[in-house]
Scaffold this motif. Sequence first.
Motif, PDB file in Angstrom:
ATOM      1  N   ASN A  18     154.118 110.203 -53.753  1.00 57.65           N
ATOM      2  CA  ASN A  18     154.678 109.579 -52.565  1.00 57.65           C
ATOM      3  C   ASN A  18     155.625 108.459 -52.997  1.00 57.65           C
ATOM      4  O   ASN A  18     155.219 107.505 -53.671  1.00 57.65           O
ATOM      5  N   PHE A  19     156.917 108.568 -52.586  1.00 58.42           N
ATOM      6  CA  PHE A  19     157.926 107.569 -52.912  1.00 58.42           C
ATOM      7  C   PHE A  19     158.126 106.675 -51.704  1.00 58.42           C
ATOM      8  O   PHE A  19     158.206 107.155 -50.554  1.00 58.42           O
ATOM      9  N   CYS A  94     153.766 106.640 -56.019  1.00 60.10           N
ATOM     10  CA  CYS A  94     152.301 106.586 -55.984  1.00 60.10           C
ATOM     11  C   CYS A  94     151.732 107.986 -55.794  1.00 60.10           C
ATOM     12  O   CYS A  94     152.343 108.840 -55.129  1.00 60.10           O
ATOM     13  N   ARG A  95     150.552 108.191 -56.330  1.00 64.29           N
ATOM     14  CA  ARG A  95     149.785 109.411 -56.109  1.00 64.29           C
ATOM     15  C   ARG A  95     148.335 108.999 -55.827  1.00 64.29           C
ATOM     16  O   ARG A  95     147.693 108.382 -56.678  1.00 64.29           O
ATOM     17  N   ASN A  96     147.890 109.323 -54.599  1.00 58.40           N
ATOM     18  CA  ASN A  96     146.522 108.966 -54.183  1.00 58.40           C
ATOM     19  C   ASN A  96     146.297 107.455 -54.292  1.00 58.40           C
ATOM     20  O   ASN A  96     145.307 106.982 -54.858  1.00 58.40           O
ATOM     21  N   SER A  97     147.260 106.675 -53.776  1.00 59.57           N
ATOM     22  CA  SER A  97     147.192 105.202 -53.752  1.00 59.57           C
ATOM     23  C   SER A  97     147.167 104.581 -55.139  1.00 59.57           C
ATOM     24  O   SER A  97     146.797 103.416 -55.296  1.00 59.57           O
ATOM     25  N   VAL A  98     147.549 105.376 -56.144  1.00 62.19           N
ATOM     26  CA  VAL A  98     147.639 104.858 -57.517  1.00 62.19           C
ATOM     27  C   VAL A  98     149.126 104.796 -57.889  1.00 62.19           C
ATOM     28  O   VAL A  98     149.837 105.804 -57.801  1.00 62.19           O
ATOM     29  N   MET A  99     149.579 103.594 -58.274  1.00 65.60           N
ATOM     30  CA  MET A  99     150.981 103.411 -58.612  1.00 65.60           C
ATOM     31  C   MET A  99     151.283 104.033 -59.979  1.00 65.60           C
ATOM     32  O   MET A  99     150.682 103.663 -60.986  1.00 65.60           O
ATOM     33  N   LEU A 100     152.219 105.018 -59.967  1.00 67.53           N
ATOM     34  CA  LEU A 100     152.639 105.651 -61.222  1.00 67.53           C
ATOM     35  C   LEU A 100     153.842 104.941 -61.855  1.00 67.53           C
ATOM     36  O   LEU A 100     153.935 104.836 -63.077  1.00 67.53           O
ATOM     37  N   ALA A 101     154.770 104.504 -61.036  1.00 61.12           N
ATOM     38  CA  ALA A 101     155.973 103.842 -61.554  1.00 61.12           C
ATOM     39  C   ALA A 101     156.573 103.003 -60.447  1.00 61.12           C
ATOM     40  O   ALA A 101     156.348 103.263 -59.244  1.00 61.12           O
TER      41      ALA A 101
END
Length: 658
Positions: A18-19, A94-101
């Motif tokens: 999710n961007f 984010c993916r599943n409320s986890v920030m990737l970048a």
Amino acid sequence: MSGPRVNSIFLGNSSGVNFSIILSPIDEETGKLQLANCSGSKRAGDWNLNVTPGMNTSKVTINLTRNLQLCLPNATDCCTTPLCVVETLQVLACRNSVMLAHLLIQAEIYANSSFTGNVSENATIIPNQVFQPLGSCPCDLTTGACDVRCCCDPECTPDLKQLFNESCFTGVFGGDVNPPFDQLCSSQSMEHTPDWFPFLCVQSSLNNTPFLGYFYHGSTSTPRVPPFKIPLQTSPGKLFTGYRQGDPIMTEENEYFTIPQQSMAGQCVGNAPVAYLQNFDVKCLTNLASYKDGLPHDVRINSGTGDFIQQDVIYRTITDMGKFITESESLHTAEVLCQNVTFAEHYTLIWKDKNIERINVTVFLGSLCDGEILTQRFTVKFLSLESTNAAELFGNPGYQVGKPVKAANMNASDTFGSLNIWQPAGRGLCTLATYTPVLFGLDSFSGCILEVGINEDCSLLRGNVTEKLNSLIQATHVGKRDNSSYSDLNDWVEIIRLDPFNSDTNVSSGNLKGICPDIPANLNIRIIFADVGAVQGIPQREILAVQISYSTVIWQFQCGLICENSVSFLPITASVQFIKVPAQPPVPLTRFEINYTEFDCNRNDVCWPQLFYPLTRFYTGEPYSQCLAKGLSLAFLVLLAVIMSNPWFSKLWNSFLV
């Protein structure tokens, strides 16, 4: 960022990612950015976020949606200040409320300077300097500063003008844009005014001054001419009316058709234009590191009439690479990198009149490995469409620069001969050197190295050198023209040979060991030619005589402190010189022309021998017949005027009337 759009790349699989974009104001107390979370959306304020997913990468684009024009009076949705946008953005993945970048963007965007409103009626109109001066102070070159010696500069204060008041620029450049010109009647007070000035002076106002347009218009344009691309004069339906000999051949993209050729320095130029009706055969050295592909063979060529023709290409594989690979370094097989490259390209252009009818290309491919030196060969040959065999039937029978000189051996059953010079290869030894034909109009110098021992017999050495040099001239006659027929002896001139010294007469035997005098080491070929006419404006050149002579040297064995039974080197050379002479011998000067040089028209402004120049053959402004008719008519009128002015003519006329 300083513009309304910015692009970024997200590396990795974007499935389920999710961007979002958020505005991150700075905390006034701490001066730090506020912490971001994954609860944002793809729109924040005046910003939009767009994502273009890919296989392993995704393109992320951030756009500004607001207007960037400066505000006009009573206008909204615009920029009130030149610095229109000053904001800090954060883009989160984010993916599943986890920030990737996350990406931090600092935006400082200024308003557009272009004006889109209505043009005011009181806009500044630049006058046309053809009718009135463009500026009242041309020497005012610096904005907001005083130009030294420019007394009309409004930025110059009276205190500054006192520094150079006595050295101000004069004339038009100094601000006198309408000075009274010399032809004006009011300028009669000038010095050295002739007596007839009042009758021929000009009565005019200063508004009609000849100084109008004294400066250039001032409009500039940046040239955008790419390399090897020229503008052509176009006409409706056609590009141009055909090629002439020496014109560069053009492609469909209005660029030069290029093939590697040798420059004047002997090096190969990869993008050299091909000239119409000029053959060439060149060899270029390259290796795998410096190899470059030439012009693609799918490029269509302008035929000369606006039509475009496709190249007919045939690809072949090289079987004997030893003719092209001249040097190879010893490398391990496992470490060698090889590539399939072009070894040779042979172009055959079929032509008719001023147009190209067809192009046949034969490309030879082979494998070139790292550490090898490749001798590439490029040939271009023009064949007439009317020729039934390989013989070239040019419309111009004379020699053209760059074409091989035609030779024949009239003492043999096969009359075909050759006139060559050396083309060294490898170490430059004569045993490895090959031959290349003598090209018309191109002075050349080549040679090779002959290995000679210290115990070499001088007579045998002279014979060996003479044999090497004579191997270049396998002919007894040279063709006068390029289309000389082997069956007509009148089309050929005999080669004048000045043979070297005979080994038993007029030659020193050389009693010293390692020294041989009178070695004919230099072959001199002199070819005398002349322009005997022209075909379609192209000179028709014809060979008048050919002379071959030898220059002798003293050979001495070269060695160090100790002369062992080793080998020394003797360089032997061959030079070709083309000498142009008049087609007919010039008219010798008479004794009067030699003694009285004041009557020489080439040395003096007054030329008495050309007093009646329009009636002579030297005048080419009009046909000679018209000049003669006009001259006789003028002479008749002069004679009639003389007769009628005589007193006896009036008496005769009166008696005739009575």
